[in-house]
Design an enzyme around this catalytic site. Structure first.
Site, short mmCIF file in Angstrom:
data_model
loop_
_atom_site.label_atom_id
_atom_site.label_comp_id
_atom_site.label_asym_id
_atom_site.label_seq_id
_atom_site.Cartn_x
_atom_site.Cartn_y
_atom_site.Cartn_z
N GLU A 155 -3.44 -10.29 4.01
CA GLU A 155 -4.52 -9.86 4.89
C GLU A 155 -5.59 -10.95 5.03
OE1 GLU A 155 -2.94 -7.91 2.83
OE2 GLU A 155 -2.78 -5.89 3.64
N GLU A 202 0.83 -1.21 0.00
CA GLU A 202 0.00 0.00 0.00
C GLU A 202 0.87 1.26 0.00
OE1 GLU A 202 -4.00 -0.57 2.19
OE2 GLU A 202 -2.53 -1.61 3.44
#
Ligand code: 1HE
Length: 268
Positions: free
Chosen positions: A142, A122
């Site tokens: 995740e 990210e």
């Protein structure tokens, strides 16, 4: 200099970043190699401070990871005690920090190696250019950790690789290699192992030589135009083009070309 010297950070007020100015390029290293540059609240605060106060004379930033990995993502040791409200506040803090990078006044080039995982990916997505080396790999674990991206990944990453690839990564744990990554749009450049930092610094030097207004237009106007409806986008483009070409810097550069005082455009 390899993967950036940490010498300058010894005198600067950074504990988790290695910051060094090389000419017009500010080299900013995530400096937690023992934890694979996992992003804890303290390093996020330093990133925010660094990108909020770029020294005068800086025309580009190279963001890299000290050690073998760019970043292992969110510091998972800080996650366990957080409730839902704390999670929301934390995610929005990440958004603010990464916005400082995306809307930086100068281009930011991420030099990638090793793990570019979760929040590390990210972070890389908030940069304007990504340079990977052959050791780079990308993952979003995740899904297997029972969490979701929270650092703007669901907004920025699909614009690079598409929603389907991102969904696959999160659902199946698929890992993309450096070679796959450059083909799919994770990075724009790929170098041999250990070469990303030097290449990113070269690119940083190059983009720092652009007219400041051109860099402003590319960083601030281009993403807005690309997301706007076409008619709004075309008007914004005309306005930006008019502002840029009215600048004395543009006039000087075009005059230099017409007077045969500047390089021609040739294949590399
Ligand atoms: C960490 C972290 C971390 C390493 N948080 N401490 N990210 C992940 O799920 C990736 C988790 N990390 C890994 O898979 C591996 O550590 C690596 C592949 C990156 C590197 O492996 P390796 O063998 O070189 O190192 P290591 O032995 O696993 O880790 C070295 C130390 O770093 C170790 O601590 P130590 O005290 O036992 O030495 C690890 O615990 C520590 N470490 N990664 C905390 N991530 C806003 S939402 C974003 C959501 C996410 O980012 S999810 C993805 C999280």
């Amino acid at each position: 200099m390899g993967n950036a010297s940490t010498s300058a950070s010894a005198t600067a007020p950074w504990s988790l970043l290695a910051v060094e100015q090389v000419g017009a390029v500010l080299s900013v290293g995530l400096n937690r190699p023992a934890k694979r540059n996992a992003l804890n609240d303290d390093i996020m605060a330093e990133i925010q401070r660094c990108f909020s106060h770029l020294p005068d004379g800086v025309g580009a930033v190279v963001l890299h990871g000290v050690g073998e990995h760019f970043s292992a993502g969110l510091d998972l040791s800080e996650l366990t005690e957080r409730d839902a409200t704390g999670g929301l506040v934390h995610s929005q803090m990440w958004h603010r920090v990464f916005d400082k990078i995306q809307y930086c006044r100068v281009p930011v080039i991420a030099a990638l190696r090793g793990a570019v995982i979760g929040g590390g990916l990210e972070l890389a997505c908030a940069a304007h250019i990504r340079v990977a080396d052959a050791s780079t790999y990308y993952a979003l674990p995740e899904g297997s950790r029972g969490i979701f991206v929270g650092g703007g990944g669901s907004v920025r990453l699909p614009r690079l690789i598409g929603v389907a690839r991102m969904a696959d990564m999160m659902l199946t744990g698929r890992v993309y290699s450096a070679t796959e990554g450059v083909a799919c749009g994770f990075s724009q450049y790929l170098t041999e192992a250990g070469g990303a930092y030097a290449r990113a610094m070269e690119l940083g030097k190059r983009v720092a030589e652009n007219a400041p207004l051109t860099n402003f237009a590319v960083l601030q106007a281009l993403p807005m135009i690309a997301e706007a409806n076409p008619q709004t986008g075309l008007l914004m483009e005309s306005l930006m083009a008019t502002v840029a070409q009215s600048d004395q810097e543009a006039k000087n550069r075009i005059r230099a070309f017409l007077d045969r005082k500047t390089a021609k455009v040739r294949p590399t």
